[in-house]
Design a protein around this motif. Structure first.
Motif, PDB file in Angstrom:
ATOM      1  N   ARG A 245     141.580  10.840   5.537  1.00 36.72           N
ATOM      2  CA  ARG A 245     142.453  10.812   6.632  1.00 36.72           C
ATOM      3  C   ARG A 245     144.003  10.762   6.324  1.00 36.72           C
ATOM      4  O   ARG A 245     145.058  11.145   7.119  1.00 36.72           O
ATOM      5  N   GLN A 246     144.212   9.934   5.147  1.00 40.77           N
ATOM      6  CA  GLN A 246     145.440   9.798   4.872  1.00 40.77           C
ATOM      7  C   GLN A 246     145.723   9.771   3.231  1.00 40.77           C
ATOM      8  O   GLN A 246     144.584   9.632   2.608  1.00 40.77           O
TER       9      GLN A 246
ATOM     10  N   HIS B  70     143.395   3.269   6.301  1.00 40.88           N
ATOM     11  CA  HIS B  70     142.748   3.111   7.906  1.00 40.88           C
ATOM     12  C   HIS B  70     141.136   3.387   7.757  1.00 40.88           C
ATOM     13  O   HIS B  70     140.578   2.907   8.679  1.00 40.88           O
ATOM     14  N   ASP B  71     140.520   4.145   6.807  1.00 44.74           N
ATOM     15  CA  ASP B  71     139.431   4.262   6.532  1.00 44.74           C
ATOM     16  C   ASP B  71     138.799   3.129   6.208  1.00 44.74           C
ATOM     17  O   ASP B  71     137.611   2.747   6.791  1.00 44.74           O
TER      18      ASP B  71
END
Length: 309
Positions: free
Chosen positions: A49-50, A126-127
């Motif tokens: 995601r990032q 974040h994951d």
């Protein structure tokens, strides 16, 4: 006095963890390394995601696809060694339940005869936060503060009692206790993190990204310590992520800590600013197996000591 040198233990997927961690740990201690270190990555998202370090578009390196648990790795190393300090650079503290992590570190310190160095950080993925489920990413600083409080309580005298946002400890006997006060090292990536380090930690764990930047950050940290009335010195261990090759890197734009043992040591020497007492050399990423890692570690250590480090 010579700078202390530490070695990153083999945690990546090219290694047989049960066999290679004890073997490399024993070899490193025999070579002369004074500390052994682990890092933490708990998953490899596909797609992410990032980007790496939270930088948009920066891919995660393939070496992160499988990273052994840091405390399991240190436990294997502790059983195979006698003198080397056992450090985490770093545990992503908010991925862990504070009480359980405090107890694990205390047990490892007791088992190893007082050799643990607890390097703690807040991470960036974040994951990983979503998978751990302990607290949201936005509360990472508060969780680290609570972990530091819980460690101080659990590692201190009984009865232990604590009330926080994540943790409630009724007055209890909690053991085993560490063999000695476990030193806590923190990175300092922001003004708030720097204040936390100066007020609450024993040491600083920067990642080497250039001698000028290290000098600037170290000067700022020392000035902050003086402003806030800290009297005891701040220990410093610089993490060095290397890209070793048997032949010297040729080219005008050599990335730092890339190339032969001599080139890596040259860069380490440039970072040996006044007050920096230790370097963690992580050589595992470019080694094919444990035998090559041991050989490279011995070569780099020998060149460093021959250079007067």
């Amino acid at each position: 006095m010579a700078i202390r040198l530490g070695l990153g233990l083999p945690q990546m997927r090219q290694y047989d963890i049960g066999r290679d961690v004890p073997a490399v740990a024993r070899a490193a201690e025999e070579i002369g390394f004074e500390s052994l270190w682990v890092f933490e990555r708990v998953l490899f998202p596909e797609p992410a995601r990032q980007g790496l370090y939270g930088v948009e578009g920066l891919p995660w390196p393939d070496i992160y696809r499988s990273v052994a648990d840091p405390l399991v790795t240190l436990t294997l190393a502790a059983a195979a060694t006698e003198r080397a300090r056992l450090g985490t650079s770093v545990l992503v503290a908010p991925l862990h339940i504070p009480f359980q992590l405090a107890r694990s570190l205390a047990s490892l310190d007791a088992a190893s005869g007082g050799r643990v160095v607890a390097g703690l950080g807040t991470g960036w993925s974040h994951d990983e936060y979503a998978a751990a489920g302990v607290a949201p990413f936005e509360k990472r600083g508060k969780v680290l503060d609570e972990l530091l409080d819980v460690c101080a309580a659990v590692w201190g005298p009984d009865p232990v009692a604590y009330q926080g946002e994540l943790t409630t400890i009724a007055p209890s006997v909690v053991g085993p206790k560490p063999a000695r006060p476990i030193p806590v090292y923190l990175p300092a990536m922001s003004p708030r993190a720097a204040r936390r380090l100066v007020d609450r930690a024993d040491g600083w764990l920067p990642a080497a990204q250039g001698a000028a930047q290290l000098t600037e950050e170290w000067t700022r940290l020392k000035n902050l310590a003086e402003e806030r009335g800290r009297e005891r010195p701040i220990e410093v261990c610089v993490r060095v992520n290397t890209r070793y090759s048997s032949k010297p890197f040729e080219g005008a734009e050599r990335p730092p800590f890339t190339g032969s043992a001599a080139q890596i040591v040259e860069d380490v020497a440039a970072h040996a600013v006044d007050g920096v007492g230790e370097f963690l050399l992580d050589l595992q990423g470019s080694a094919r197996d444990a035998e090559e890692l041991k050989d490279v570690a011995a070569e780099v250590y020998g060149v460093a000591r021959a250079a007067g480090l």
